[in-house]
Design a protein around this motif. Structure first.
Motif, PDB file in Angstrom:
ATOM      1  N   ILE A  14       0.850  -1.196   0.000  1.00  0.00           N
ATOM      2  CA  ILE A  14       0.000   0.000   0.000  1.00  0.00           C
ATOM      3  C   ILE A  14       0.883   1.243   0.000  1.00  0.00           C
ATOM      4  O   ILE A  14       0.652   2.189  -0.767  1.00  0.00           O
ATOM      5  N   ALA A  15       1.927   1.249   0.818  1.00  0.00           N
ATOM      6  CA  ALA A  15       2.865   2.381   0.823  1.00  0.00           C
ATOM      7  C   ALA A  15       3.572   2.497  -0.516  1.00  0.00           C
ATOM      8  O   ALA A  15       3.779   3.599  -1.027  1.00  0.00           O
ATOM      9  N   SER A  16       3.921   1.363  -1.117  1.00  0.00           N
ATOM     10  CA  SER A  16       4.617   1.357  -2.404  1.00  0.00           C
ATOM     11  C   SER A  16       3.775   1.988  -3.510  1.00  0.00           C
ATOM     12  O   SER A  16       4.270   2.827  -4.285  1.00  0.00           O
ATOM     13  N   VAL A  17       2.519   1.599  -3.607  1.00  0.00           N
ATOM     14  CA  VAL A  17       1.678   2.153  -4.672  1.00  0.00           C
ATOM     15  C   VAL A  17       1.403   3.632  -4.421  1.00  0.00           C
ATOM     16  O   VAL A  17       1.349   4.432  -5.363  1.00  0.00           O
ATOM     17  N   ALA A  18       1.253   4.010  -3.159  1.00  0.00           N
ATOM     18  CA  ALA A  18       1.049   5.435  -2.844  1.00  0.00           C
ATOM     19  C   ALA A  18       2.286   6.240  -3.233  1.00  0.00           C
ATOM     20  O   ALA A  18       2.177   7.301  -3.854  1.00  0.00           O
ATOM     21  N   ARG A  19       3.469   5.736  -2.868  1.00  0.00           N
ATOM     22  CA  ARG A  19       4.724   6.430  -3.198  1.00  0.00           C
ATOM     23  C   ARG A  19       4.888   6.552  -4.716  1.00  0.00           C
ATOM     24  O   ARG A  19       5.274   7.590  -5.238  1.00  0.00           O
ATOM     25  N   PHE A  20       4.577   5.477  -5.432  1.00  0.00           N
ATOM     26  CA  PHE A  20       4.687   5.499  -6.892  1.00  0.00           C
ATOM     27  C   PHE A  20       3.778   6.575  -7.476  1.00  0.00           C
ATOM     28  O   PHE A  20       4.200   7.361  -8.330  1.00  0.00           O
ATOM     29  N   ALA A  21       2.524   6.613  -7.018  1.00  0.00           N
ATOM     30  CA  ALA A  21       1.571   7.596  -7.540  1.00  0.00           C
ATOM     31  C   ALA A  21       2.025   9.017  -7.218  1.00  0.00           C
ATOM     32  O   ALA A  21       1.975   9.906  -8.080  1.00  0.00           O
ATOM     33  N   LEU A  22       2.489   9.252  -6.005  1.00  0.00           N
ATOM     34  CA  LEU A  22       2.944  10.590  -5.617  1.00  0.00           C
ATOM     35  C   LEU A  22       4.170  11.009  -6.424  1.00  0.00           C
ATOM     36  O   LEU A  22       4.261  12.158  -6.873  1.00  0.00           O
ATOM     37  N   ASP A  23       5.102  10.084  -6.616  1.00  0.00           N
ATOM     38  CA  ASP A  23       6.284  10.390  -7.432  1.00  0.00           C
ATOM     39  C   ASP A  23       5.884  10.695  -8.875  1.00  0.00           C
ATOM     40  O   ASP A  23       6.373  11.652  -9.474  1.00  0.00           O
ATOM     41  N   ALA A  24       4.989   9.872  -9.418  1.00  0.00           N
ATOM     42  CA  ALA A  24       4.544  10.067 -10.802  1.00  0.00           C
ATOM     43  C   ALA A  24       3.825  11.398 -10.988  1.00  0.00           C
ATOM     44  O   ALA A  24       3.883  11.999 -12.063  1.00  0.00           O
ATOM     45  N   MET A  25       3.181  11.866  -9.924  1.00  0.00           N
ATOM     46  CA  MET A  25       2.452  13.132  -9.986  1.00  0.00           C
ATOM     47  C   MET A  25       3.338  14.310  -9.545  1.00  0.00           C
ATOM     48  O   MET A  25       2.855  15.419  -9.384  1.00  0.00           O
ATOM     49  N   HIS A  26       4.626  14.035  -9.365  1.00  0.00           N
ATOM     50  CA  HIS A  26       5.627  15.070  -9.049  1.00  0.00           C
ATOM     51  C   HIS A  26       5.325  15.810  -7.745  1.00  0.00           C
ATOM     52  O   HIS A  26       5.507  17.018  -7.651  1.00  0.00           O
TER      53      HIS A  26
END
Length: 178
Positions: A18-30
């Protein structure tokens, strides 16, 4: 980026994914790496209370987002010192409620929670789906982020499997040379 996941739902969930997918989305959204995010998994009863209090709708729901700080503060002076970590907000998940949705969609609870996490992140970033155009845009972005995260995880798993295989072969070859 700090992401805290706390499971108070009584249902086993993989907090690291859950933390991984959240981090990925936040990184992708800059989103700023100084951002902090809290993700809480709760019971249906707790979610019902939140849903009724904040949305004035009865019963539980799958995910709620509570934005906190505005990470794009345009009013700051250009020479102002960098701000400290900003609290992006809270995402509240209800795994018990999400189980039925997962079954109806034909995928696992884990997949549903990953989708809901990305959905919650997008809400924290100002996306909405109240209007048909907004819904199409938000859900397309949600699906794109999930697909990219899953692909990245598959590539990481394949690379790790290759490293293990290479190490095993090299270890055996190395022993034969002596």
């Amino acid at each position: 980026m700090s992401i805290e996941v706390c499971n108070e739902s009584g249902i086993s969930v993989d907090e690291s994914l859950i933390a991984s997918v959240a981090r990925f989305a936040l990184d992708a959204m800059h989103v700023s790496p100084a951002a902090e995010l809290s993700i809480l998994a709760v019971t249906e009863e707790a979610m019902s209370e939140l849903h009724e209090r904040w949305m004035e709708e009865p019963g539980p729901t799958d995910v709620m987002s509570f934005p906190m700080d505005d990470l794009a503060d345009e009013s700051r002076r250009p020479d102002a010192p960098d701000p400290g970590p900003a609290l992006l907000g809270d995402i509240v998940l209800c795994p018990e409620f999400a189980k039925a949705q997962a079954r109806a969609a034909g995928h696992s609870l884990a997949d549903e929670l990953h989708l809901l996490t990305v959905h919650g992140v997008l809400h924290l970033l100002g996306h909405d789906h109240a209007e048909p155009d907004e819904e199409r845009e938000m859900f397309a972005l949600q699906n794109q982020l999930l697909t990219r995260w899953r692909t990245a995880r598959e590539q990481e798993a394949a690379a790790e499997a290759q490293r293990r295989s290479d190490s095993a072969v090299l270890g055996v070859v190395g022993l034969e040379d002596h």
